[in-house]
Design a protein around this motif. Sequence first.
Motif, short mmCIF file in Angstrom:
data_model
loop_
_atom_site.label_atom_id
_atom_site.label_comp_id
_atom_site.label_asym_id
_atom_site.label_seq_id
_atom_site.Cartn_x
_atom_site.Cartn_y
_atom_site.Cartn_z
N MET A 1 40.71 39.93 46.05
CA MET A 1 41.82 39.18 45.46
C MET A 1 41.77 37.72 45.90
O MET A 1 41.44 37.42 47.04
CB MET A 1 43.15 39.80 45.88
N ALA A 86 34.51 38.62 36.48
CA ALA A 86 35.27 39.70 37.09
C ALA A 86 34.67 40.10 38.44
O ALA A 86 35.40 40.39 39.40
CB ALA A 86 35.30 40.91 36.15
N LEU A 87 33.35 40.12 38.51
CA LEU A 87 32.66 40.47 39.76
C LEU A 87 33.05 39.51 40.87
O LEU A 87 33.42 39.93 41.98
CB LEU A 87 31.14 40.42 39.55
N GLN A 90 36.65 39.78 42.02
CA GLN A 90 36.80 40.93 42.91
C GLN A 90 36.35 40.58 44.33
O GLN A 90 36.85 41.14 45.31
CB GLN A 90 35.99 42.12 42.38
N LEU A 91 35.42 39.64 44.45
CA LEU A 91 34.90 39.23 45.76
C LEU A 91 35.75 38.12 46.39
O LEU A 91 35.44 37.66 47.48
CB LEU A 91 33.45 38.76 45.62
N ARG A 112 44.58 37.60 36.18
CA ARG A 112 44.73 37.58 37.64
C ARG A 112 45.22 36.23 38.16
O ARG A 112 45.18 35.97 39.37
CB ARG A 112 43.38 37.93 38.29
#
Length: 223
Positions: A1, A86-87, A90-91, A112
């Motif tokens: 996040m 998106a990857l 997520q990191l 997000r």
Amino acid sequence: MAKFDKIAVLAKMGATGVVPVFYHKDPEVAKQVVKACYEGGIRAFEFTNRGDFAHEVFAEVVKFAAKECPEMAMGVGSIVDPATAALYIQLGACFVVGPLFNPEISRICNRRLVAYTPGCGSVSEVGAAQETGCDLCKVFPGDVLGTKFVKGLLAPMPWSKLMVTGGVEPTKENIEGWMKAGVFCVGMGSKLFPSDKVAAQDWQYVTDKCAEALAIVADCRKK
């Protein structure tokens, strides 16, 4: 996040006016560059998705920055598709930058509250990007489009926030030219990180150059 949402990220970019753009396959080198920039006053850093397993390097650097550079917003650059965006989100990517505009990336980032700064080369592209929620658009390549493009765009669309990347140099003449044209901030890569300085691990040079660039921006804004 993401540690910082899009509002916080844009505030950091606007306050400093400079976003370093960097990639290195060695996580340890990348960490030291981020720390050097942080000590020079930088608060938003773009790690480019350029090499194999770049996302693994990014993951390590983000964890390092969270401890050693608590106010640094770590973002990712060179993103052209939503899956990669998106990857990195997520990191822990706090913002996503690309060389082009892909509306599908806007959907991923907006979900997000992550800032998406797409590369745009025309007034129409900037307008299309803004319609999908891109608060900050990247003028790219800057050295091809030039300051006149920025001035020309802002005349009919003065609400636009623009970051220029490509050919930006940490010199008074170059930065002043872009600031006078009306950019929100500048993205700076190889000129801020000469290969010989990185190879020599001269991190003080990087810190000094960042501080120098920020001082030039601050001075321009006073005029």
